[in-house]
Design a protein around this motif. Structure first.
Motif, PDB file in Angstrom:
ATOM      1  N   UNK A 188       0.871  -1.184   0.000  1.00 44.87           N
ATOM      2  CA  UNK A 188       0.000   0.000   0.000  1.00 44.87           C
ATOM      3  C   UNK A 188       0.902   1.227   0.000  1.00 44.87           C
ATOM      4  N   UNK A 189       0.580   2.171  -0.867  1.00 43.62           N
ATOM      5  CA  UNK A 189       1.366   3.409  -0.962  1.00 43.62           C
ATOM      6  C   UNK A 189       0.683   4.519  -0.181  1.00 43.62           C
ATOM      7  N   UNK A 190       1.434   5.138   0.726  1.00 47.60           N
ATOM      8  CA  UNK A 190       0.888   6.228   1.537  1.00 47.60           C
ATOM      9  C   UNK A 190       1.100   7.588   0.888  1.00 47.60           C
ATOM     10  N   UNK A 191       2.040   7.691  -0.037  1.00 52.12           N
ATOM     11  CA  UNK A 191       2.390   8.953  -0.706  1.00 52.12           C
ATOM     12  C   UNK A 191       2.687  10.064   0.297  1.00 52.12           C
ATOM     13  N   UNK A 192       3.459   9.693   1.293  1.00 50.10           N
ATOM     14  CA  UNK A 192       3.935  10.643   2.290  1.00 50.10           C
ATOM     15  C   UNK A 192       5.126  10.008   2.984  1.00 50.10           C
ATOM     16  N   UNK A 193       6.009  10.847   3.507  1.00 50.00           N
ATOM     17  CA  UNK A 193       7.069  10.342   4.371  1.00 50.00           C
ATOM     18  C   UNK A 193       6.597  10.298   5.822  1.00 50.00           C
TER      19      UNK A 193
END
Length: 359
Positions: A188-193
Motif C-alpha cells: 500500500x502506498x501512503x504517498x507521504x514520508x
C-alpha cells in the motif's frame, strides 16, 4: 579605516603576539539541517537529529548547529535553504529525497556554501550526496517476516515509488520467499514520508487484507500502533522504536547517520571538504539491525543475524541471481549481482509480487 585606528589595531595585535596572548578566536562553523518531518517522529528525522547532536558532542564550541523541521518538499524547502545560507551556515544537510532540486537551485546561488543531500543523485562542486543501503536491512527483515507469518501474507507500506523504496520492497520479498515459498506480499502506498493518519490508514488496509506482519518505509510509529491493536507484528523504521518492544515491534532498521555527519563536519573544519557520493550499508555501520525481540524464536533470530553478518562482511549481496522481473523476464542470472547503477534506478518489482508499481 582611519590611520590612527589602523595603527592602534596593529599595535595591539603585535603586542598580543609579543606577550604570547591568544589571537582572536576563529568563528565557529555554522551547520544547518533541514528535516521533512518533526524531530519527534521517532523515525527518520529523529535519527538525523541524533546525528546533529553527535556533531555538537564531537566538536563543542567549534560548531554551531541549527535545524528547521517539518519542511514540505517543494518551494518551502528552497525558501528554508536560502534562509539558512543567508544566516551564515557554511554546511547545510538536506535530509529528504524531495529536497534535491531545491538544493541544486540554492547551491548555484551560494557557491561558497557546501550542501549535502540525503538519498539524492544530483551533485555539483559544492553539493555532495549520501545514502544508506536500506535494502540490506530489508533483507534481514524479510527473513524474519517470512518465518513469523502465519497467514503467509506480509504487508509493506511504501512512501513514494522511488528506487530507494522499490529496492526495499523487492529485498524484503525476495528474502521472505527464500525462507517461505508460500509467502505473498501486499503493498500500500501512503504517498507521504510522515503523516500518522495516512500511515495508520495504510496499515489498516493491509490488515484488512489478512497480513499478519507489517513492514514500512514511512516515518511515524502509527503502523506499529495499528499492528498492536490487531495483535500482529511490525518492524521499527529508521530508529528502534523501542516503545513498542517486545511486540508488535520484533526488530528494526536503524539509520545511523552520526559517524558520517561527524566525518563531514571534520573535513569542513580542516578545509578538506569535497563533493562526493557515499552509499554505506550494514558493513559501514550506516544501517543497523535493532534488537531482535524475544517474540522471535531463537533459531529465526540466529538465521537473521547470520544473514546480517554475511552482508556486513561482503560475503552476500541481497540482489544475487537468479532473479526475474515481475513479468517473468530474466533480470539476474545465477550468481549475478546487481550493480549500483541498476539499483539506483530500480523501477520494477521482482517476480512473485502481484501488486502494480505506480509510475
Amino acid at each position: 579605516m582611519k590611520r590612527r585606528s589602523f595603527l592602534t589595531s596593529t599595535t595591539l595585535a603585535a603586542a598580543a603576539l609579543g606577550l604570547g596572548l591568544p589571537a582572536m578566536a576563529q568563528e565557529p562553523l555554522k551547520v544547518g539541517f533541514i528535516y521533512v518531518g518533526p524531530v519527534g517522529d521517532m523515525g527518520w528525522s529523529y535519527q538525523h537529529d541524533q546525528g546533529r547532536k553527535a556533531i555538537e558532542e564531537a566538536y563543542g564550541d567549534k560548531v554551531v548547529t541549527s535545524y528547521v523541521e517539518s519542511v514540505p518538499e517543494g518551494p518551502d524547502a528552497e525558501r528554508v535553504l536560502t534562509q539558512m545560507a543567508l544566516e551564515g551556515n557554511k554546511l547545510i544537510f538536506a535530509t529528504s529525497f524531495g529536497f534535491m532540486d531545491s538544493v541544486m537551485n540554492v547551491a548555484a546561488k551560494f557557491p561558497d556554501v557546501k550542501f549535502e543531500h540525503a538519498t539524492g543523485y544530483k551533485r555539483a562542486d559544492n553539493v555532495a550526496t549520501y545514502d544508506a543501503r536500506f535494502y540490506e536491512g530489508r533483507a534481514v527483515q524479510g527473513t524474519i517476516a517470512g518465518r513469523m507469518t502465519k497467514s503467509n501474507k506480509i504487508g509493506y507500506i511504501g512512501s513514494f515509488p522511488i528506487p530507494e523504496v522499490v529496492q526495499g520492497i523487492n529485498s524484503a520479498f525476495i528474502h521472505a520467499r527464500k525462507v517461505n515459498p508460500a509467502v505473498e506480499m501486499k503493498v500500500v502506498w501512503a504517498y507521504t514520508w510522515f503523516d500518522p493518519a495516512k500511515e495508520a490508514d495504510a496499515a489498516a488496509a493491509l490488515i484488512a487484507e489478512g497480513v499478519d506482519v507489517v513492514l514500512q518505509h514511512t516515518d511515524s510509529t502509527a503502523p506499529q500502533a495499528k499492528a498492536k491493536e490487531a495483535g500482529i507484528y511490525s518492524f521499527g523504521q529508521a530508529s528502534d522504536m523501542e516503545a513498542f518492544a517486545p511486540a508488535p515491534r520484533i526488530s528494526s532498521i536503524i539509520d545511523n547517520w552520526a559517524p558520517y555527519y561527524v566525518e563531514r563536519v571534520g573535513l569542513m573544519l580542516d578545509g578538506k571538504w569535497a563533493s562526493s557520493a557515499t552509499w554505506g550499508g550494514i558493513g559501514a555501520g550506516e544501517v543497523q539491525i535493532g534488537e531482535i525481540s524475544e517474540a522471535v524464536p531463537a533459531e529465526v533470530k540466529a538465521e537473521a543475524e547470520a544473514l546480517r553478518d554475511a552482508i556486513a562482511k561482503g560475503d552476500y549481496h541481497p540482489f544475487t541471481g537468479p532473479l526475474n522481473k515481475q513479468d517473468g523476464s530474466v533480470w539476474l542470472a545465477e550468481g549475478e549481482v546487481a550493480d549500483d547503477a541498476t539499483l539506483s534506478g530500480l523501477n520494477f518489482y521482482v517476480e512473485g509480487i502481484t501488486a502494480e508499481l505506480p509510475k
